[in-house]
Design an enzyme around this catalytic site. Sequence first.
Site, PDB file in Angstrom:
ATOM      1  N   SER A   1     -10.689  18.309 -22.115  1.00  5.89           N
ATOM      2  CA  SER A   1     -11.762  17.027 -22.094  1.00  5.89           C
ATOM      3  C   SER A   1     -11.488  16.718 -20.700  1.00  5.89           C
ATOM      4  O   SER A   1     -12.070  17.222 -20.010  1.00  5.89           O
ATOM      5  CB  SER A   1     -10.955  16.231 -23.414  1.00  5.89           C
ATOM      6  OG  SER A   1     -11.780  15.042 -23.713  1.00  5.89           O
TER       7      SER A   1
ATOM      8  N   HIS B   1     -13.749  17.979 -31.465  1.00  5.50           N
ATOM      9  CA  HIS B   1     -13.166  17.792 -30.318  1.00  5.50           C
ATOM     10  C   HIS B   1     -11.437  18.190 -30.250  1.00  5.50           C
ATOM     11  O   HIS B   1     -10.717  17.258 -30.266  1.00  5.50           O
ATOM     12  CB  HIS B   1     -13.334  16.374 -29.796  1.00  5.50           C
ATOM     13  CG  HIS B   1     -13.141  15.979 -28.307  1.00  5.50           C
ATOM     14  ND1 HIS B   1     -13.869  16.671 -27.295  1.00  5.50           N
ATOM     15  CD2 HIS B   1     -12.161  15.465 -27.768  1.00  5.50           C
ATOM     16  CE1 HIS B   1     -13.198  16.290 -25.977  1.00  5.50           C
ATOM     17  NE2 HIS B   1     -12.193  15.456 -26.368  1.00  5.50           N
TER      18      HIS B   1
ATOM     19  N   ASP C   1     -18.458  19.250 -31.815  1.00  2.44           N
ATOM     20  CA  ASP C   1     -17.776  18.119 -30.994  1.00  2.44           C
ATOM     21  C   ASP C   1     -18.618  16.937 -30.924  1.00  2.44           C
ATOM     22  O   ASP C   1     -19.657  16.861 -30.462  1.00  2.44           O
ATOM     23  CB  ASP C   1     -17.478  18.683 -29.493  1.00  2.44           C
ATOM     24  CG  ASP C   1     -16.539  17.763 -28.747  1.00  2.44           C
ATOM     25  OD1 ASP C   1     -16.392  16.625 -29.002  1.00  2.44           O
ATOM     26  OD2 ASP C   1     -15.632  18.395 -27.939  1.00  2.44           O
TER      27      ASP C   1
END
Length: 234
Positions: free
Chosen positions: A119, A209, A176
């Site tokens: 991320s 995610h 995601d």
Amino acid sequence: MAGRQALVVPALKRHSATVIMAHGLGDSGAGWISLAESWRRRGKFEDVKFVFPNAPNIPITVNMGMSMPGWYDITDFSDLNQQQDETGILRSRATFNKLIADEIGAGIPSNRIILGGFSQGGAMSLFTGATTPHKLGGVFGLSCYLVLADKIKDFAKEAGDANKDTPFFMGHGDSDQVVKYKWGQQTAEFLRKEMGHKVEFKTYRGLPHSADPQEIDDLEKFIKECLQPVNESL
């Protein structure tokens, strides 16, 4: 502004390579240390030192200005390229470059150092990898995107395009909802077409995610391939 000291999983055998893995927004180095522990249990990468840096606590705009571990501020989750925190991004790049320089100073060739993250940590790893003057062994970014796309070419030129031929690996879940899948795709295409990088992009069906076992297996394969030349000669 410094974060807490990085967590380190030392090499079990003669230290010949280092992997630096950066966490995402609101997380810590401890959140990813299980990655190295799993490989240790299975006898993988025993000559590799793993470094898990900790981001500093900074005010995050999308978190109502409250402080949390972050490599840079995010003002809008719907458009991650809007009003980017260039100061924070460059500050964190300096942190990552120092981690790389420390490993080089300890006797590890830069091409035996792999930089990556998840991320926000992945975004920083891609940016640092493309703009560092150190020739790295590999760069990876999981569930991430490109920062400072309008300036990254200039930063790369300043660094002599040291990692033009360095392999990049990106993994992204197509479900995601935090860092949109299309942002990952667009980042891979930009790195390939606009900057000439060799980027392997893998899609994980139904993955939100997060990371999943298949992605970690693919990452393991990528790291092994990046470190293969010296391993074969040992």
